[in-house]
Design a protein around this motif. Structure first.
Motif, PDB file in Angstrom:
ATOM      1  N   SER A  73       0.825  -1.209   0.000  1.00 45.33           N
ATOM      2  CA  SER A  73       0.000   0.000   0.000  1.00 45.33           C
ATOM      3  C   SER A  73       0.855   1.254   0.000  1.00 45.33           C
ATOM      4  N   ILE A  74       0.400   2.263  -0.737  1.00 42.96           N
ATOM      5  CA  ILE A  74       0.979   3.603  -0.672  1.00 42.96           C
ATOM      6  C   ILE A  74      -0.028   4.435   0.109  1.00 42.96           C
ATOM      7  N   TYR A  75       0.354   4.838   1.319  1.00 43.57           N
ATOM      8  CA  TYR A  75      -0.557   5.556   2.192  1.00 43.57           C
ATOM      9  C   TYR A  75      -0.645   7.025   1.794  1.00 43.57           C
ATOM     10  N   LYS A  76      -1.852   7.576   1.879  1.00 44.21           N
ATOM     11  CA  LYS A  76      -2.051   8.998   1.602  1.00 44.21           C
ATOM     12  C   LYS A  76      -1.270   9.843   2.611  1.00 44.21           C
ATOM     13  N   PHE A  77      -1.239   9.396   3.861  1.00 48.49           N
ATOM     14  CA  PHE A  77      -0.455  10.077   4.891  1.00 48.49           C
ATOM     15  C   PHE A  77       0.489   9.065   5.524  1.00 48.49           C
ATOM     16  N   LEU A  78       1.777   9.321   5.423  1.00 46.61           N
ATOM     17  CA  LEU A  78       2.813   8.525   6.069  1.00 46.61           C
ATOM     18  C   LEU A  78       3.929   9.491   6.397  1.00 46.61           C
ATOM     19  N   GLN A  79       4.203   9.670   7.690  1.00 48.14           N
ATOM     20  CA  GLN A  79       5.170  10.689   8.081  1.00 48.14           C
ATOM     21  C   GLN A  79       5.933  10.262   9.317  1.00 48.14           C
ATOM     22  N   ASP A  80       7.221  10.623   9.349  1.00 50.84           N
ATOM     23  CA  ASP A  80       8.035  10.456  10.547  1.00 50.84           C
ATOM     24  C   ASP A  80       7.892  11.726  11.383  1.00 50.84           C
ATOM     25  N   LEU A  81       7.639  11.572  12.667  1.00 52.07           N
ATOM     26  CA  LEU A  81       7.355  12.680  13.573  1.00 52.07           C
ATOM     27  C   LEU A  81       8.189  12.528  14.838  1.00 52.07           C
ATOM     28  N   THR A  82       8.159  13.535  15.700  1.00 45.92           N
ATOM     29  CA  THR A  82       8.827  13.483  16.997  1.00 45.92           C
ATOM     30  C   THR A  82       7.953  14.191  18.023  1.00 45.92           C
ATOM     31  N   THR A  83       7.839  13.600  19.220  1.00 45.32           N
ATOM     32  CA  THR A  83       7.107  14.296  20.281  1.00 45.32           C
ATOM     33  C   THR A  83       7.884  15.553  20.688  1.00 45.32           C
ATOM     34  N   ASN A  84       7.194  16.537  21.223  1.00 45.29           N
ATOM     35  CA  ASN A  84       7.852  17.780  21.620  1.00 45.29           C
ATOM     36  C   ASN A  84       8.468  17.646  23.017  1.00 45.29           C
ATOM     37  N   GLN A  85       8.945  18.750  23.584  1.00 49.10           N
ATOM     38  CA  GLN A  85       9.581  18.746  24.897  1.00 49.10           C
ATOM     39  C   GLN A  85       8.636  18.307  26.008  1.00 49.10           C
TER      40      GLN A  85
END
Length: 66
Positions: free
Chosen positions: A26-38
């Motif tokens: 599958s090619i996802y419409k939304f796929l992103q690497d993220l990071t929680t904040n402080q």
């Protein structure tokens, strides 16, 4: 409650797809690497309606999502 943990990298994808690649994945419409904040939070107001799946590298981070 649980204590939030800051600066944790995570990946998140939605359930909506826009097709498949040559291997049939599958090619996802939304796929992103993220990071929680402080404060240990990831927040956004720009996501469209969907079911989202977060994941982290449990071995590298030493945590899992419950």
């Amino acid at each position: 409650g649980p204590t939030p943990i800051p600066n944790i990298p995570l990946s998140m994808h939605g359930a909506k797809t826009i097709g498949t690649d040559a291997g049939g994945s599958s090619i996802y419409k939304f796929l992103q690497d993220l990071t929680t904040n402080q404060s240990g939070v990831f927040a956004t107001s720009t996501l469209e309606w969907d079911a989202y799946t977060p994941s982290i590298d449990e071995v590298a981070e030493g945590y899992d999502i419950s």
